[in-house]
Design a protein around this motif. Structure first.
Motif, PDB file in Angstrom:
ATOM      1  N   GLY A 262      -0.876  -0.153 -10.576  1.00 17.86           N
ATOM      2  CA  GLY A 262       0.231  -0.623 -11.499  1.00 17.86           C
ATOM      3  C   GLY A 262      -0.224  -0.502 -12.925  1.00 17.86           C
ATOM      4  O   GLY A 262       0.437   0.048 -13.695  1.00 17.86           O
TER       5      GLY A 262
ATOM      6  N   SER B 242      10.404  -8.344  -4.452  1.00 19.98           N
ATOM      7  CA  SER B 242       9.829  -7.169  -5.056  1.00 19.98           C
ATOM      8  C   SER B 242      10.814  -6.431  -5.915  1.00 19.98           C
ATOM      9  O   SER B 242      10.639  -6.023  -7.126  1.00 19.98           O
ATOM     10  CB  SER B 242       9.674  -6.055  -4.168  1.00 19.98           C
TER      11      SER B 242
ATOM     12  N   SER C 137       5.148  -5.075  -9.820  1.00 17.95           N
ATOM     13  CA  SER C 137       4.454  -5.785  -8.465  1.00 17.95           C
ATOM     14  C   SER C 137       3.830  -7.075  -8.967  1.00 17.95           C
ATOM     15  O   SER C 137       3.677  -7.915  -8.012  1.00 17.95           O
ATOM     16  CB  SER C 137       3.492  -4.896  -7.844  1.00 17.95           C
TER      17      SER C 137
ATOM     18  N   ALA D 251      -2.226  10.400   7.655  1.00 15.16           N
ATOM     19  CA  ALA D 251      -2.778   9.334   6.751  1.00 15.16           C
ATOM     20  C   ALA D 251      -3.157   8.170   7.805  1.00 15.16           C
ATOM     21  O   ALA D 251      -4.090   7.484   7.935  1.00 15.16           O
ATOM     22  CB  ALA D 251      -1.742   8.940   5.737  1.00 15.16           C
ATOM     23  N   LEU D 252      -1.857   7.886   8.727  1.00 18.37           N
ATOM     24  CA  LEU D 252      -2.423   6.796   9.516  1.00 18.37           C
ATOM     25  C   LEU D 252      -3.261   7.041  10.785  1.00 18.37           C
ATOM     26  O   LEU D 252      -4.094   6.239  10.930  1.00 18.37           O
ATOM     27  CB  LEU D 252      -1.021   6.193  10.121  1.00 18.37           C
TER      28      LEU D 252
ATOM     29  N   PRO E  83       3.163  -4.609 -14.507  1.00 15.90           N
ATOM     30  CA  PRO E  83       3.768  -3.819 -13.373  1.00 15.90           C
ATOM     31  C   PRO E  83       4.737  -4.716 -12.751  1.00 15.90           C
ATOM     32  O   PRO E  83       4.479  -5.969 -12.697  1.00 15.90           O
ATOM     33  CB  PRO E  83       2.547  -3.497 -12.412  1.00 15.90           C
TER      34      PRO E  83
ATOM     35  N   PHE F 111       5.155   1.056  -0.312  1.00 17.50           N
ATOM     36  CA  PHE F 111       5.154  -0.322  -0.034  1.00 17.50           C
ATOM     37  C   PHE F 111       4.054  -1.214  -0.828  1.00 17.50           C
ATOM     38  O   PHE F 111       3.774  -2.361  -0.614  1.00 17.50           O
ATOM     39  CB  PHE F 111       4.529  -0.493   1.488  1.00 17.50           C
ATOM     40  N   LEU F 112       3.748  -0.412  -2.039  1.00 20.49           N
ATOM     41  CA  LEU F 112       2.902  -1.114  -2.888  1.00 20.49           C
ATOM     42  C   LEU F 112       3.355  -2.648  -3.550  1.00 20.49           C
ATOM     43  O   LEU F 112       2.585  -3.480  -3.462  1.00 20.49           O
ATOM     44  CB  LEU F 112       2.596  -0.146  -3.994  1.00 20.49           C
ATOM     45  N   THR F 113       4.551  -2.540  -3.943  1.00 15.43           N
ATOM     46  CA  THR F 113       4.993  -3.426  -4.688  1.00 15.43           C
ATOM     47  C   THR F 113       5.310  -4.873  -3.572  1.00 15.43           C
ATOM     48  O   THR F 113       4.680  -5.767  -3.866  1.00 15.43           O
ATOM     49  CB  THR F 113       6.435  -3.403  -5.471  1.00 15.43           C
ATOM     50  N   PRO F 114       5.770  -4.564  -2.326  1.00 20.63           N
ATOM     51  CA  PRO F 114       5.989  -5.807  -1.472  1.00 20.63           C
ATOM     52  C   PRO F 114       4.778  -6.245  -1.157  1.00 20.63           C
ATOM     53  O   PRO F 114       4.404  -7.485  -0.872  1.00 20.63           O
ATOM     54  CB  PRO F 114       6.640  -5.278  -0.200  1.00 20.63           C
ATOM     55  N   CYS F 115       3.437  -5.308  -0.870  1.00 23.09           N
ATOM     56  CA  CYS F 115       2.127  -5.663  -0.466  1.00 23.09           C
ATOM     57  C   CYS F 115       1.545  -6.653  -1.779  1.00 23.09           C
ATOM     58  O   CYS F 115       0.895  -7.914  -1.476  1.00 23.09           O
ATOM     59  CB  CYS F 115       1.229  -4.790  -0.299  1.00 23.09           C
ATOM     60  N   THR F 116       1.757  -6.263  -2.772  1.00 25.47           N
ATOM     61  CA  THR F 116       1.044  -6.945  -3.972  1.00 25.47           C
ATOM     62  C   THR F 116       1.879  -8.105  -4.066  1.00 25.47           C
ATOM     63  O   THR F 116       1.267  -9.365  -4.284  1.00 25.47           O
ATOM     64  CB  THR F 116       1.395  -6.243  -5.107  1.00 25.47           C
TER      65      THR F 116
ATOM     66  N   ILE G 125      10.787 -10.833   1.274  1.00 26.04           N
ATOM     67  CA  ILE G 125       9.769 -10.212   0.522  1.00 26.04           C
ATOM     68  C   ILE G 125       9.829  -8.836  -0.589  1.00 26.04           C
ATOM     69  O   ILE G 125       9.998  -8.741  -1.490  1.00 26.04           O
ATOM     70  CB  ILE G 125       8.571  -9.608   1.286  1.00 26.04           C
TER      71      ILE G 125
ATOM     72  N   THR H 231      -6.579  -2.789  -5.798  1.00 24.03           N
ATOM     73  CA  THR H 231      -6.060  -1.472  -5.844  1.00 24.03           C
ATOM     74  C   THR H 231      -4.715  -1.564  -6.121  1.00 24.03           C
ATOM     75  O   THR H 231      -4.222  -0.866  -7.337  1.00 24.03           O
ATOM     76  CB  THR H 231      -6.085  -0.722  -4.589  1.00 24.03           C
ATOM     77  N   ALA H 232      -3.925  -2.423  -5.526  1.00 26.33           N
ATOM     78  CA  ALA H 232      -2.316  -2.449  -5.764  1.00 26.33           C
ATOM     79  C   ALA H 232      -2.344  -2.548  -7.313  1.00 26.33           C
ATOM     80  O   ALA H 232      -1.306  -2.150  -7.845  1.00 26.33           O
ATOM     81  CB  ALA H 232      -1.739  -3.708  -4.954  1.00 26.33           C
TER      82      ALA H 232
ATOM     83  N   ALA I  75       2.972  11.251   3.108  1.00 33.58           N
ATOM     84  CA  ALA I  75       2.208  10.198   2.773  1.00 33.58           C
ATOM     85  C   ALA I  75       2.582   8.938   1.542  1.00 33.58           C
ATOM     86  O   ALA I  75       2.397   8.302   1.636  1.00 33.58           O
ATOM     87  CB  ALA I  75       0.860  10.738   2.287  1.00 33.58           C
TER      88      ALA I  75
ATOM     89  N   ASP J 288       1.556  15.114   0.989  1.00 27.94           N
ATOM     90  CA  ASP J 288       2.131  14.107   0.137  1.00 27.94           C
ATOM     91  C   ASP J 288       3.695  13.670   0.460  1.00 27.94           C
ATOM     92  O   ASP J 288       4.023  12.655   0.306  1.00 27.94           O
ATOM     93  CB  ASP J 288       1.975  14.273  -1.329  1.00 27.94           C
TER      94      ASP J 288
ATOM     95  N   ILE K  29       4.438   6.174   2.518  1.00 30.18           N
ATOM     96  CA  ILE K  29       3.389   4.948   2.637  1.00 30.18           C
ATOM     97  C   ILE K  29       3.303   3.977   1.480  1.00 30.18           C
ATOM     98  O   ILE K  29       3.273   2.654   1.266  1.00 30.18           O
ATOM     99  CB  ILE K  29       2.448   5.355   3.502  1.00 30.18           C
ATOM    100  N   THR K  30       2.921   4.831   0.277  1.00 27.59           N
ATOM    101  CA  THR K  30       2.643   4.056  -1.195  1.00 27.59           C
ATOM    102  C   THR K  30       3.648   3.336  -1.576  1.00 27.59           C
ATOM    103  O   THR K  30       3.715   2.439  -2.468  1.00 27.59           O
ATOM    104  CB  THR K  30       2.238   5.119  -1.929  1.00 27.59           C
TER     105      THR K  30
ATOM    106  N   LEU L  28      -2.106   2.351   2.244  1.00 19.80           N
ATOM    107  CA  LEU L  28      -1.351   2.577   1.162  1.00 19.80           C
ATOM    108  C   LEU L  28      -2.020   3.353   0.270  1.00 19.80           C
ATOM    109  O   LEU L  28      -1.229   4.374  -0.544  1.00 19.80           O
ATOM    110  CB  LEU L  28      -0.733   1.289   0.271  1.00 19.80           C
ATOM    111  N   PHE L  29      -3.167   3.467   0.133  1.00 17.17           N
ATOM    112  CA  PHE L  29      -3.813   4.119  -0.899  1.00 17.17           C
ATOM    113  C   PHE L  29      -4.441   5.445  -0.546  1.00 17.17           C
ATOM    114  O   PHE L  29      -5.164   6.054  -1.466  1.00 17.17           O
ATOM    115  CB  PHE L  29      -5.194   3.225  -1.543  1.00 17.17           C
TER     116      PHE L  29
END
Lengths: 231, 123
Positions: free
Chosen positions: A139, B14, B31, A16-17, B29, A69-74, B10, A134-135, A63, A60, A66-67, B66-67
């Motif tokens: 959700g 969260s 988030s 993925a990266l 959500p 981190f969705l909440t912290p990123c949002t 952070i 997307t984030a 992978a 998956d 990686i996902t 992330l996606f």
């Protein structure tokens, strides 16, 4: 190949990266909206999995981390919004009314089109949040019971299409005010629209990044209200 | 150490956001609760911008990566999706134009009304 890689978490992580870094390099070399790193990375991942006959689950297993981190990123999206606090206060009425009615237009057009084309509830719920970042979209789709894969694809397609047509749409509807152009780009095409808005000017870029978060929050409220229209 | 402390803040926000998602019976959500908590903390001065800025900017920059997983998951739905791809694209394209036009026109109308009012006040 599959049994070799099964249980090796770092395979999916690396693939993925690695493909994303290739996507970033390609975008730098060819600075067009369609050279979207996420799109390039996803296509390359699918190609590698198909060519070497590797299960999606094997990929998956790595992978998916990686996902997480969705909440912290949002959560961090609050930072650019806080930086725009002054602009937000100054144009509060235009921002709230413009983005509110834009989100309503999104809800109505998506429902209308889905009903017209006979799409089922699962796809409708996946598409409902497709105009927002997307984030937040993921959700919302999860809360409504949509398929997040469809949501992510629709969000990316929407972003690219919005960025490519932004100039044409604004000219067609005689949208000339820089604040209005920025809000339109951010509300319709989230982060990808914001990078396009930044090319128009600084005001456009700032308003667009603000619109991305505001639209996300308004959609969180609106989407569940419209969810029942196609069960 | 600086990054670790920033990441800790952070993560704490969260965590609080996900807790609220469990506690409150609303389809919001975790988030987004977290986003609102972070915004309120920054606006009230409870968290200073310097305390989260570097780690936060990093996370925002890498966000698209992330996606990849969810995007690739589409390959497992290939068969179900094939016939619906064109309608899905049609929905995306039509609503994108609708949202852009409505947002732009409404905010432009509000702004020019405000400008007229302010113009009169100056006379």
């Amino acid at each position: 190949m599959n049994e070799w890689l099964q249980g090796n978490l770092y395979f999916g992580f690396f693939l993925a990266l690695g493909t994303y870094v290739i996507g970033l390099a390609l975008q730098k070399r060819f600075p067009y909206t369609i050279f979207n790193p996420l799109l390039i990375s996803s296509v390359l991942c699918v190609a590698v999995l198909l060519i070497f006959d590797i299960d999606y689950e094997t990929f998956d297993a790595g992978a998916e981390h990686i996902t997480y981190f969705l909440t912290p990123c949002t959560v961090c999206l609050a930072i650019p919004m806080y930086k725009q606090l002054k602009v937000l206060r100054k144009n509060l009425a235009a921002i709230l009314l413009g983005i509110g009615s834009g989100c309503l237009a999104a809800a109505l057009s998506i429902w209308g089109m889905c009903a017209l084309l006979g799409l089922d509830g699962e796809i409708y719920h996946s598409l409902q949040p497709k105009s927002v970042t997307t984030a937040i979209a993921m959700g919302v789709a999860e809360e409504l019971g949509g398929k997040t894969g469809i949501t992510v694809m629709a969000v990316v397609v929407t972003g690219i299409f919005g960025a490519v047509t932004a100039k044409l749409v604004c000219r067609l509807f005689r949208i000339k005010n820089p604040v209005a152009i920025g809000l339109a780009c951010g509300n319709a095409a989230h982060a990808i629209g914001t990078s396009r808005a930044l090319e128009f000017g600084e005001v456009e870029g700032a308003m667009s990044s603000l619109a991305v978060v505001a639209a996300g929050i308004i959609t969180v409220v609106l989407a569940p209200l419209f969810a029942g229209l196609i069960p | 150490m600086k990054y670790l402390k920033q990441l800790m803040i952070i993560m704490a926000v969260s965590f609080a956001g996900e807790l609220l998602n469990r506690l409150l019976p609303l389809p919001v959500p975790g988030s987004v609760y977290g986003l609102l908590i972070m915004f309120l903390c920054l606006a009230s001065g409870l968290i200073k911008l310097e305390q989260v800025e570097e780690a936060g900017t990093f996370l925002i920059k890498v966000m698209p990566a992330l996606f990849i997983g969810p995007c690739v998951s589409l390959m497992t739905m290939g068969g179900d999706l094939a016939g619906k791809l064109i309608p899905i694209l049609a929905v995306c394209l039509a609503s994108t134009v609708a949202v852009m036009a409505v947002t732009g026109l409404v905010s432009q109308a509000v702004l020019s009304r405000k400008a007229k009012k302010e113009g009169k006040a100056h006379e």
